[in-house]
Scaffold this motif. Structure first.
Motif, PDB file in Angstrom:
ATOM      1  N   TYR A  60     -39.353  24.985   3.388  1.00 33.83           N
ATOM      2  CA  TYR A  60     -40.400  25.996   3.206  1.00 33.83           C
ATOM      3  C   TYR A  60     -41.775  25.350   3.036  1.00 33.83           C
ATOM      4  O   TYR A  60     -42.751  25.768   3.671  1.00 33.83           O
ATOM      5  CB  TYR A  60     -40.084  26.886   1.990  1.00 33.83           C
ATOM      6  CG  TYR A  60     -41.133  27.938   1.763  1.00 33.83           C
ATOM      7  CD1 TYR A  60     -41.195  29.062   2.572  1.00 33.83           C
ATOM      8  CD2 TYR A  60     -42.107  27.777   0.772  1.00 33.83           C
ATOM      9  CE1 TYR A  60     -42.189  30.015   2.391  1.00 33.83           C
ATOM     10  CE2 TYR A  60     -43.093  28.727   0.580  1.00 33.83           C
ATOM     11  CZ  TYR A  60     -43.136  29.849   1.402  1.00 33.83           C
ATOM     12  OH  TYR A  60     -44.127  30.770   1.229  1.00 33.83           O
ATOM     13  N   ARG A  64     -44.947  25.710   5.745  1.00 33.58           N
ATOM     14  CA  ARG A  64     -46.200  26.361   5.358  1.00 33.58           C
ATOM     15  C   ARG A  64     -47.378  25.393   5.358  1.00 33.58           C
ATOM     16  O   ARG A  64     -48.402  25.635   4.729  1.00 33.58           O
ATOM     17  CB  ARG A  64     -46.063  27.012   3.971  1.00 33.58           C
ATOM     18  CG  ARG A  64     -45.082  28.159   3.861  1.00 33.58           C
ATOM     19  CD  ARG A  64     -45.576  29.479   4.467  1.00 33.58           C
ATOM     20  NE  ARG A  64     -46.963  29.798   4.164  1.00 33.58           N
ATOM     21  CZ  ARG A  64     -47.390  30.338   3.012  1.00 33.58           C
ATOM     22  NH1 ARG A  64     -46.536  30.652   2.074  1.00 33.58           N
ATOM     23  NH2 ARG A  64     -48.672  30.597   2.826  1.00 33.58           N
ATOM     24  N   THR A 116     -45.043  33.243  -0.489  1.00 30.18           N
ATOM     25  CA  THR A 116     -44.258  32.393  -1.401  1.00 30.18           C
ATOM     26  C   THR A 116     -43.585  33.255  -2.472  1.00 30.18           C
ATOM     27  O   THR A 116     -42.437  33.006  -2.843  1.00 30.18           O
ATOM     28  CB  THR A 116     -45.151  31.309  -2.035  1.00 30.18           C
ATOM     29  OG1 THR A 116     -45.687  30.501  -0.980  1.00 30.18           O
ATOM     30  CG2 THR A 116     -44.388  30.435  -3.006  1.00 30.18           C
TER      31      THR A 116
END
Ligand code: FEO
Length: 172
Positions: A60, A64, A116
């Motif tokens: 993740y 990002r 998030t």
């Protein structure tokens, strides 16, 4: 794109999950040496789950636009006195992890990072499940007391608890 504060906080959780994996690996090894086969299997699997939690975070962060850091980890302890105390420690450890997740959620709101925040909901749900599982196990341990036959059955059944919980996770 993650803010620096969000990226740092997520990286901190990468370390927490990695250390959790090491803690359960150490518990697995201790139980194996003590001949507690079922408990050992439970802990090995739990260690793998924590590694999966860590990997999910790493992916993740990098997705990002951040950079997931792989860092030095604190060594877990090697000896656990008794399996009862070991499961008590597991429970307390998960409560600490839940606090870390809550703190992360807090940072995501401060940073107005709703992607998030959304991503972290999986961890929030996971912690509820892990705490509940640990409490169920502690209840069973309390019922057994010092009964050897009870320990035999517990060691056998704790494997089933793992199977059941991983089956329910696969359904999600
Ligand atoms: Fe990844 Fe058990 O918390």
């Amino acid at each position: 794109m993650l803010t620096k504060k969000m990226e740092n906080a997520l990286n901190e959780q990468v370390r927490v999950e990695a250390e959790s994996s090491q803690v359960y690996l150490s518990m697995a090894s201790w139980a194996e040496v003590k001949g507690l086969e079922g408990i050992s299997l439970f802990m090995y699997r739990h260690s793998d789950e924590e590694r999966m939690h860590m990997l999910k975070l790493i992916k993740y962060i990098n997705e990002r636009g951040g950079h997931a850091h792989i860092t030095t980890l604190k060594a877990p302890k090697k000896d656990f006195v008794s399996f009862q105390k070991m499961f008590q420690e597991l429970y307390e450890h998960e409560i600490e992890v839940s606090k870390c997740i809550n703190e992360l959620v807090h940072v995501s709101l401060e940073e107005k990072d709703y992607a998030t925040h959304n991503f972290l909901q999986w961890y929030v749900a996971e912690q509820i499940e892990e705490e509940a599982l640990a409490r169920t196990i502690l209840d069973k341990i309390n019922l057994i007391g010092n009964d050897k036959g009870g320990l035999y059955l517990f060691d056998r059944d704790v494997q089933q608890i793992t199977v059941d919980s991983s089956a329910s996770q696969n359904e999600v």
